[in-house]
Motif scaffolding. Structure first.
Motif, PDB file in Angstrom:
ATOM      1  N   HIS A 151       0.801  -1.222   0.000  1.00  0.00           N
ATOM      2  CA  HIS A 151       0.000   0.000   0.000  1.00  0.00           C
ATOM      3  C   HIS A 151       0.838   1.277   0.000  1.00  0.00           C
ATOM      4  CE1 HIS A 151      -3.227  -2.790   0.582  1.00  0.00           C
ATOM      5  NE2 HIS A 151      -2.749  -3.172   1.731  1.00  0.00           N
ATOM      6  N   GLN A 152       2.091   1.162  -0.391  1.00  0.00           N
ATOM      7  CA  GLN A 152       2.931   2.348  -0.540  1.00  0.00           C
ATOM      8  C   GLN A 152       3.708   2.261  -1.840  1.00  0.00           C
ATOM      9  OE1 GLN A 152       5.363   3.504   2.764  1.00  0.00           O
ATOM     10  NE2 GLN A 152       3.851   2.887   4.293  1.00  0.00           N
ATOM     11  N   GLY A 153       4.257   3.401  -2.248  1.00  0.00           N
ATOM     12  CA  GLY A 153       5.096   3.397  -3.432  1.00  0.00           C
ATOM     13  C   GLY A 153       6.505   2.952  -3.086  1.00  0.00           C
ATOM     14  N   PRO A 154       7.306   2.622  -4.106  1.00  0.00           N
ATOM     15  CA  PRO A 154       8.693   2.224  -3.861  1.00  0.00           C
ATOM     16  C   PRO A 154       9.479   3.337  -3.165  1.00  0.00           C
ATOM     17  CG  PRO A 154       8.024   1.668  -6.091  1.00  0.00           C
ATOM     18  CD  PRO A 154       6.943   2.524  -5.520  1.00  0.00           C
ATOM     19  N   GLN A 155      10.463   2.915  -2.395  1.00  0.00           N
ATOM     20  CA  GLN A 155      11.301   3.855  -1.649  1.00  0.00           C
ATOM     21  C   GLN A 155      12.758   3.558  -1.948  1.00  0.00           C
ATOM     22  OE1 GLN A 155      11.365   3.186   2.589  1.00  0.00           O
ATOM     23  NE2 GLN A 155      11.721   5.343   3.025  1.00  0.00           N
ATOM     24  N   PHE A 156      13.507   4.589  -2.281  1.00  0.00           N
ATOM     25  CA  PHE A 156      14.926   4.441  -2.576  1.00  0.00           C
ATOM     26  C   PHE A 156      15.689   3.984  -1.335  1.00  0.00           C
ATOM     27  CE2 PHE A 156      18.979   5.227  -4.434  1.00  0.00           C
ATOM     28  CZ  PHE A 156      19.759   5.847  -3.470  1.00  0.00           C
ATOM     29  N   ILE A 157      16.598   3.014  -1.530  1.00  0.00           N
ATOM     30  CA  ILE A 157      17.409   2.537  -0.414  1.00  0.00           C
ATOM     31  C   ILE A 157      18.857   2.987  -0.570  1.00  0.00           C
ATOM     32  CG2 ILE A 157      18.235   0.530   0.860  1.00  0.00           C
ATOM     33  CD1 ILE A 157      15.857  -1.038  -0.251  1.00  0.00           C
ATOM     34  N   ILE A 158      19.461   2.611  -1.692  1.00  0.00           N
ATOM     35  CA  ILE A 158      20.895   2.827  -1.846  1.00  0.00           C
ATOM     36  C   ILE A 158      21.262   2.698  -3.316  1.00  0.00           C
ATOM     37  CG2 ILE A 158      21.597   0.406  -1.594  1.00  0.00           C
ATOM     38  CD1 ILE A 158      23.850   1.400   0.294  1.00  0.00           C
ATOM     39  N   GLN A 159      22.375   3.290  -3.700  1.00  0.00           N
ATOM     40  CA  GLN A 159      22.868   3.144  -5.056  1.00  0.00           C
ATOM     41  C   GLN A 159      24.385   3.017  -5.030  1.00  0.00           C
ATOM     42  OE1 GLN A 159      21.619   7.132  -6.472  1.00  0.00           O
ATOM     43  NE2 GLN A 159      23.722   7.390  -7.114  1.00  0.00           N
ATOM     44  N   GLY A 160      24.925   2.406  -6.083  1.00  0.00           N
ATOM     45  CA  GLY A 160      26.376   2.266  -6.150  1.00  0.00           C
ATOM     46  C   GLY A 160      26.844   1.967  -7.550  1.00  0.00           C
ATOM     47  N   TYR A 161      28.156   2.104  -7.764  1.00  0.00           N
ATOM     48  CA  TYR A 161      28.759   1.796  -9.059  1.00  0.00           C
ATOM     49  C   TYR A 161      29.724   0.624  -8.942  1.00  0.00           C
ATOM     50  CZ  TYR A 161      31.101   2.300 -13.530  1.00  0.00           C
ATOM     51  OH  TYR A 161      31.595   2.054 -14.791  1.00  0.00           O
ATOM     52  N   LYS A 162      30.554   0.645  -7.913  1.00  0.00           N
ATOM     53  CA  LYS A 162      31.479  -0.462  -7.701  1.00  0.00           C
ATOM     54  C   LYS A 162      31.861  -0.561  -6.231  1.00  0.00           C
ATOM     55  CE  LYS A 162      35.681   2.176  -8.628  1.00  0.00           C
ATOM     56  NZ  LYS A 162      36.923   2.240  -9.418  1.00  0.00           N
ATOM     57  N   ASP A 163      32.480  -1.643  -5.885  1.00  0.00           N
ATOM     58  CA  ASP A 163      33.019  -1.891  -4.542  1.00  0.00           C
ATOM     59  C   ASP A 163      31.920  -1.944  -3.485  1.00  0.00           C
ATOM     60  OD1 ASP A 163      35.837   0.203  -5.421  1.00  0.00           O
ATOM     61  OD2 ASP A 163      35.532  -1.958  -5.688  1.00  0.00           O
ATOM     62  N   TYR A 164      31.978  -1.043  -2.533  1.00  0.00           N
ATOM     63  CA  TYR A 164      31.130  -1.151  -1.342  1.00  0.00           C
ATOM     64  C   TYR A 164      30.570   0.217  -0.993  1.00  0.00           C
ATOM     65  CZ  TYR A 164      29.896  -2.480   3.462  1.00  0.00           C
ATOM     66  OH  TYR A 164      29.242  -2.721   4.635  1.00  0.00           O
ATOM     67  N   VAL A 165      29.275   0.253  -0.753  1.00  0.00           N
ATOM     68  CA  VAL A 165      28.597   1.488  -0.379  1.00  0.00           C
ATOM     69  C   VAL A 165      27.788   1.212   0.873  1.00  0.00           C
ATOM     70  CG1 VAL A 165      26.999   3.292  -1.107  1.00  0.00           C
ATOM     71  CG2 VAL A 165      28.411   2.122  -2.814  1.00  0.00           C
ATOM     72  N   VAL A 166      27.771   2.153   1.787  1.00  0.00           N
ATOM     73  CA  VAL A 166      26.982   1.968   3.000  1.00  0.00           C
ATOM     74  C   VAL A 166      26.279   3.271   3.355  1.00  0.00           C
ATOM     75  CG1 VAL A 166      28.934   2.494   4.522  1.00  0.00           C
ATOM     76  CG2 VAL A 166      27.019   1.128   5.389  1.00  0.00           C
ATOM     77  N   ASN A 167      25.062   3.150   3.837  1.00  0.00           N
ATOM     78  CA  ASN A 167      24.356   4.305   4.389  1.00  0.00           C
ATOM     79  C   ASN A 167      23.660   3.879   5.671  1.00  0.00           C
ATOM     80  OD1 ASN A 167      21.952   3.018   3.618  1.00  0.00           O
ATOM     81  ND2 ASN A 167      21.694   4.287   1.792  1.00  0.00           N
TER      82      ASN A 167
END
Lengths: 113, 112
Positions: free
Chosen positions: B41-57
């Motif tokens: 019952h909700q729209g999609p929500q952005f979590i994270i994006q990346g290009y290479k290696d390791y990304v953290v938020n």
């Protein structure tokens, strides 16, 4: 916190009627989108508007027409709805046309009887 | 546009770490990897994006293989609120069309 607002939440109508859905974003974004999510939960892009200009039309049927009064509003009108139009219609916005982080509204659920 | 492949569903107990995989064997050098999730019952929500290696938020971490053909979204300490469909999307950053192509996603089931 919700920043993309859609009305109505639900709409039930009969085949052949006209419906209109509203979308407003308070994020100051330049680009807005309409997606359709079918019963299998697959999301498909329908339209994109960048600062009131239509930039994408994913060959949806002509009975669908987006309407924008300013960059914060993007409405969707469906003339003469058909059963296959039953779906969830999701509005989204992004900073610009090149930004892929999109912010979605809660959706409008349409049921065509 | 690169096609993505994800497991259709996963299960995890509350408090566990969950790793959701995504295969994108034809990813182009111009393409980035995005993860969204959608609760009922909700729209999609952005979590994270990346290009290479390791990304953290603050929400998740994203590991991308050296050849960029596989990415893994990691959610630490899942709760019932994390039950959702997780979408992996590959798209070229700066594409003139600004479209996101959503696949079927991975349904995460969280067991109390």
């Amino acid at each position: 916190e919700t920043a993309v607002f859609q009305t109505p939440n639900y709409h039930v109508t009969q085949v052949g009627n006209e419906v209109s859905f509203n979308c407003k974003q308070t994020l100051g974004h330049d680009t807005m989108y309409w997606y359709k999510q079918d019963s299998k939960k697959l999301l498909k892009i329908m339209f994109s508007y960048n600062n009131k200009q239509l930039i994408v039309n994913e060959t949806v049927p002509r009975r669908f027409s987006p309407q924008s009064s300013d960059k914060a509003h993007l409405n969707l009108r469906i003339k003469s709805v058909e059963p296959e139009d039953s779906a969830v219609y999701l509005c989204a916005s992004s900073i610009g046309v090149n930004q892929d982080t999109q912010y979605f509204g809660p959706g409008t659920r349409l049921l065509v009887l | 546009l690169a096609k993505t492949t994800q497991p259709p569903s996963m299960e995890a107990y509350e408090g566990q770490e969950v790793n959701v995989s995504c295969s994108h064997t034809n990813i182009a050098t111009s393409e980035y990897i995005y993860w969204y999730r959608q609760v009922p019952h909700q729209g999609p929500q952005f979590i994270i994006q990346g290009y290479k290696d390791y990304v953290v938020n603050e929400v998740a971490s994203l590991f991308i293989s050296a050849d960029r053909k596989l990415s893994t979204l990691s959610l630490p300490w899942v709760s019932l609120r994390d039950a959702a469909v997780y979408y992996c999307i590959v798209t070229a950053r700066g594409s003139a069309l600004g479209r996101l192509h959503f696949g079927a996603g991975t349904q995460l089931i969280v067991i109390p």
